[in-house]
Design a protein around this motif. Sequence first.
Motif, PDB file in Angstrom:
ATOM      1  N   TRP A 217      -1.277  12.329   2.419  1.00  0.00           N
ATOM      2  CA  TRP A 217      -2.414  11.981   3.606  1.00  0.00           C
ATOM      3  C   TRP A 217      -3.373  12.054   4.231  1.00  0.00           C
ATOM      4  O   TRP A 217      -3.601  12.753   5.033  1.00  0.00           O
ATOM      5  N   GLY A 250      -2.598   9.742  -0.047  1.00  0.00           N
ATOM      6  CA  GLY A 250      -3.088   8.433   0.888  1.00  0.00           C
ATOM      7  C   GLY A 250      -4.339   8.693   1.311  1.00  0.00           C
ATOM      8  O   GLY A 250      -5.397  10.166   1.756  1.00  0.00           O
ATOM      9  N   THR A 277      -1.413   5.652  -2.486  1.00  0.00           N
ATOM     10  CA  THR A 277      -1.936   4.605  -2.039  1.00  0.00           C
ATOM     11  C   THR A 277      -3.019   4.771  -1.067  1.00  0.00           C
ATOM     12  O   THR A 277      -3.256   5.427  -0.214  1.00  0.00           O
ATOM     13  N   TRP A 279      -5.277   3.362   1.624  1.00  0.00           N
ATOM     14  CA  TRP A 279      -4.963   2.397   2.898  1.00  0.00           C
ATOM     15  C   TRP A 279      -6.076   1.519   3.897  1.00  0.00           C
ATOM     16  O   TRP A 279      -7.289   1.669   3.590  1.00  0.00           O
ATOM     17  N   CYS A 315      -1.406   0.084  -0.046  1.00  0.00           N
ATOM     18  CA  CYS A 315      -0.910   0.051   1.489  1.00  0.00           C
ATOM     19  C   CYS A 315      -0.708  -1.375   1.728  1.00  0.00           C
ATOM     20  O   CYS A 315      -1.579  -2.854   1.521  1.00  0.00           O
ATOM     21  N   TYR A 348       3.243  -0.021  -0.035  1.00  0.00           N
ATOM     22  CA  TYR A 348       3.363   1.174   1.615  1.00  0.00           C
ATOM     23  C   TYR A 348       3.421   0.388   2.744  1.00  0.00           C
ATOM     24  O   TYR A 348       2.382   0.399   1.940  1.00  0.00           O
ATOM     25  N   SER A 350       2.750  -0.078   6.051  1.00  0.00           N
ATOM     26  CA  SER A 350       1.820   0.125   7.639  1.00  0.00           C
ATOM     27  C   SER A 350       1.943   0.059   8.895  1.00  0.00           C
ATOM     28  O   SER A 350       1.194  -1.067   8.875  1.00  0.00           O
TER      29      SER A 350
END
Length: 559
Positions: A217, A250, A277, A279, A315, A348, A350
Amino acid sequence: MGVSRRTFLTTVAGGSAAAALGLESRSAAADPAPARPAASAAGDVVGKISVGYQGWFACAGDGAPINGWWHWSQNWGQAPSPSNNAIKAWPDMREYGKTYPTAYGNFNGGGAATLFSSYDQSTVDTHFAWMKTYGCDTAALQRFNPNSSEGPTRDAMAQKVRNSAEAKGVKFYIMYDITGWTNMQSEIKTDWTNKMKAHTASSAYARQNGKPVVCVWGFGFDDANHPFSADACLDVINWFKGQGCYVIGGVPRGWRTGTAGSRAGYADAYHALNMITPWMVGAIGNAADSDNVYNTYTVSDQADCNAHGIDYQPCVLPGDVSARQRAHGDFMWRQFYNMCRAGVQGIYISMFDEYGEGNQIAKTAENASMVPAGSGLWALDEDGTPCSADYYLRLTGDGGRMLKGQTALTATRPTQPTTGGSTPPGGGTTVVGFRARANSQYVTADNAGASPLIANRTSVGTWEQFDMADAGSGNVTLRAHANSQFVTADNAGASPLIANRATAGQWETFQLVRNSNGTVSLRALANNLYVTADNAGASPLIANRTSIGTWEQFDLITS
């Protein structure tokens, strides 16, 4: 102190973030064409819900090498307090076997304000048991620069996560966060070779397309904490692929366009990844922002990934409790809906345990009674809607079922913030009996309470009566009239139910679930499993079922 993502990402605190992001305000009413096939078949990340797991909370006296209040307070050498605080939400502490006193005042509802340590194996076990119960398929263990004073503690956490993943039946993988890691390009390879690669031998280590999964990430972020060139990022990606790994990256939300916090010129690095992925923490704050992201990024991102044979794992976040973004689940569910209608390959979350950013889905204080007096922290009912501690775990399970096609695509969240009634029939304490649907017999605290509960009576007498008291948020306790003792799911639910406790704690608390056919079921907080009249009622009651069937249903007798 380690560098956290929150040190360089600005959280949107109330109102729409769309203007600040420069997002387009197109309507999200019309769904796109059906999703195209995924680049990869289902595995441990494709077609699954992955959750970010920090595992970075420690307490003085827990034995961790870091020896302090890691991530609970600003000054790790001092106990957390209102003036030495580093979190935005307080965990629900009712299910932890080991806790640590803080310098906060007592909870508003009474009792010492305690916190957990991630360094205790029992804590990680509790978290992974929740993951298993609520449909979190895979945990991404966050690993920051291990060549710092935090390194020995992080090394130990990797083993603890492995232990819990194996014991609870949850997959895990290593997710390197390269924030502030100056010598990342060489040191990440050494760390993988000498330490983390060994964990891929675990039966619980996540695999995709037959390859062990690793995530890095921080590629391509346009800030001082991520100065890595495109060539350096591509080198690291190709090195891990050369090690036989399935590599997730990430990346910033503007990875495809080189905008919105992304450096330009990284397309080759991004397209070398197996999964991308983006953020979103700090980028969206309400459902309208999610719709704008769907139109501006998600649909085109998915098309780009499809064109390059890359899996797409956007995310989803529950929202910052302190910024009052959650809207009792509406914010999170809109993201699930938008991701699923775009045909993404995975999701994903978070994060699982990010109490520092207030974006955790792990069980959280339900109301003011469960937070320390004078702390200034909001609970999950901050918008006036009662909300159970496990709500965002339940919502995650719902989102996972929609992702997997087990339930229909819907813009309306299927789960309410609380389960069942908020109080027993009549409120307060009510005398009740239970008739098992397994055999139409009444539950008894047999032998004047000295024997386990069993459904084998044809009528209700003293031994078949219980005081059912409201324990908050749909939970109840049961005190047997047979001996005035509380019913417990003893041995953390591994032993049959028995009435032999003088006081009620976690093992003596049950979630009262009201079924559509008028029956009720009990889920033990001791292990989050349902109580069953096992063996068609011939065996004692025990909490060991993951779902509700006939044996787990009871008629609630109130008169």
